[in-house]
Design an enzyme around this catalytic site. Sequence first.
Site, PDB file in Angstrom:
ATOM      1  N   GLU A  15       0.849  -1.190   0.000  1.00  0.00           N
ATOM      2  CA  GLU A  15       0.000   0.000   0.000  1.00  0.00           C
ATOM      3  C   GLU A  15       0.881   1.234   0.000  1.00  0.00           C
ATOM      4  O   GLU A  15       1.875   1.308   0.727  1.00  0.00           O
ATOM      5  CB  GLU A  15      -0.922   0.036   1.220  1.00  0.00           C
ATOM      6  CG  GLU A  15      -1.789   1.309   1.261  1.00  0.00           C
ATOM      7  CD  GLU A  15      -2.600   1.466   2.536  1.00  0.00           C
ATOM      8  OE1 GLU A  15      -3.626   0.766   2.638  1.00  0.00           O
ATOM      9  OE2 GLU A  15      -2.194   2.262   3.412  1.00  0.00           O
ATOM     10  N   ARG A 105     -16.107   2.450   2.832  1.00  0.00           N
ATOM     11  CA  ARG A 105     -17.007   3.529   3.233  1.00  0.00           C
ATOM     12  C   ARG A 105     -16.212   4.793   3.488  1.00  0.00           C
ATOM     13  O   ARG A 105     -16.564   5.882   3.049  1.00  0.00           O
ATOM     14  CB  ARG A 105     -17.787   3.155   4.502  1.00  0.00           C
ATOM     15  CG  ARG A 105     -18.879   4.163   4.857  1.00  0.00           C
ATOM     16  CD  ARG A 105     -19.278   4.112   6.317  1.00  0.00           C
ATOM     17  NE  ARG A 105     -18.215   4.602   7.197  1.00  0.00           N
ATOM     18  CZ  ARG A 105     -18.313   4.651   8.516  1.00  0.00           C
ATOM     19  NH1 ARG A 105     -19.399   4.195   9.118  1.00  0.00           N
ATOM     20  NH2 ARG A 105     -17.307   5.105   9.246  1.00  0.00           N
ATOM     21  N   LYS A 165     -20.437  -7.871   1.993  1.00  0.00           N
ATOM     22  CA  LYS A 165     -19.500  -7.368   0.981  1.00  0.00           C
ATOM     23  C   LYS A 165     -19.193  -8.451  -0.051  1.00  0.00           C
ATOM     24  O   LYS A 165     -19.161  -8.182  -1.254  1.00  0.00           O
ATOM     25  CB  LYS A 165     -18.202  -6.892   1.640  1.00  0.00           C
ATOM     26  CG  LYS A 165     -18.323  -5.664   2.522  1.00  0.00           C
ATOM     27  CD  LYS A 165     -16.961  -5.302   3.112  1.00  0.00           C
ATOM     28  CE  LYS A 165     -17.068  -4.211   4.144  1.00  0.00           C
ATOM     29  NZ  LYS A 165     -15.736  -3.858   4.726  1.00  0.00           N
ATOM     30  N   GLN A 176      -7.233  -4.962   7.985  1.00  0.00           N
ATOM     31  CA  GLN A 176      -6.656  -3.875   8.764  1.00  0.00           C
ATOM     32  C   GLN A 176      -5.385  -4.401   9.420  1.00  0.00           C
ATOM     33  O   GLN A 176      -5.216  -5.613   9.611  1.00  0.00           O
ATOM     34  CB  GLN A 176      -7.671  -3.418   9.812  1.00  0.00           C
ATOM     35  CG  GLN A 176      -7.196  -2.341  10.762  1.00  0.00           C
ATOM     36  CD  GLN A 176      -6.845  -1.054  10.058  1.00  0.00           C
ATOM     37  OE1 GLN A 176      -5.720  -0.927   9.581  1.00  0.00           O
ATOM     38  NE2 GLN A 176      -7.776  -0.117   9.984  1.00  0.00           N
TER      39      GLN A 176
END
Length: 285
Positions: A15, A105, A165, A176
């Site tokens: 990331e 979100r 989802k 996470q």
Amino acid sequence: MIKDMFEHKRTLSFEVFPPKKDGEFKAAFETLDALGKLSPDFISVTYGAGGSRSGKTVEIASYIQNTLKIDAMAHLTCVGSKREELLKIAQSLKAENINYILALRGDKPKDMSDEQFASRDFAHANDLIAFLKENTSLHMAGACYPEKHFECFSMESDLNNLKRKQDAGAELFISQLFFDNDFYYTFLEKAEKKGISIPICAGIMPITAAKQLGTTVTLSGSSVPKALTDLIATYGDNPDDMKKAGIDFAIRQIRDLQENGVNDIHLYTMNKPQMAAEITKSIYR
């Protein structure tokens, strides 16, 4: 297809975040060049709250996809955006040959009122995933929380959200950050029982500075094991030693995951290619 990345092999992904200022793009591209040499399976690019950096996300993702020839995954949050805005961003991504989205979100922007938050177009990430699935040809990933999302009242409820989802069209989950692998193993067992069958990448963030515990880690809601707090107490006042110890902790964490059958690692690089290189060489040598 996302699933093609995860057939019969270990995966490693990174990331990164886009620069805050236009003048920082040169350094950002140099960081990406260095990360690209490590041959990750894909690189995800974060997205500012309320879409504040959406254009920069597209530009960085395009460089990863079209210059580095590595699959890019653009984060896309819906908390502060309308359907029309999100479709425009999705179209911009497709125009740059970007096929993968991490649908989130997102956190409530500081300038958003409670009334605006309550009347947003998309209440949850699964709503965004369903919308994009119906209106675009993008492939979507979602986020998961080994210790549950901090707003969720129970792990059972959070797992139900995760299943929504998947049912909405998510093809991959990225976790996470976490520091205690036992929490992750328990999460995987519960997710399997809930019917979660798509790949899950374990999100790992090396703690290379003591201040990280007061910022990113606190916001994530992740538990901090005694081994990590002891490490910070011992090395936190010496930046070089703290960096070495934090990288070593991450390497040992990843090796334990791999020894226990977790083969898909997503490294939160914090745009630090040297750190990513040290970890990558240690776990895939």
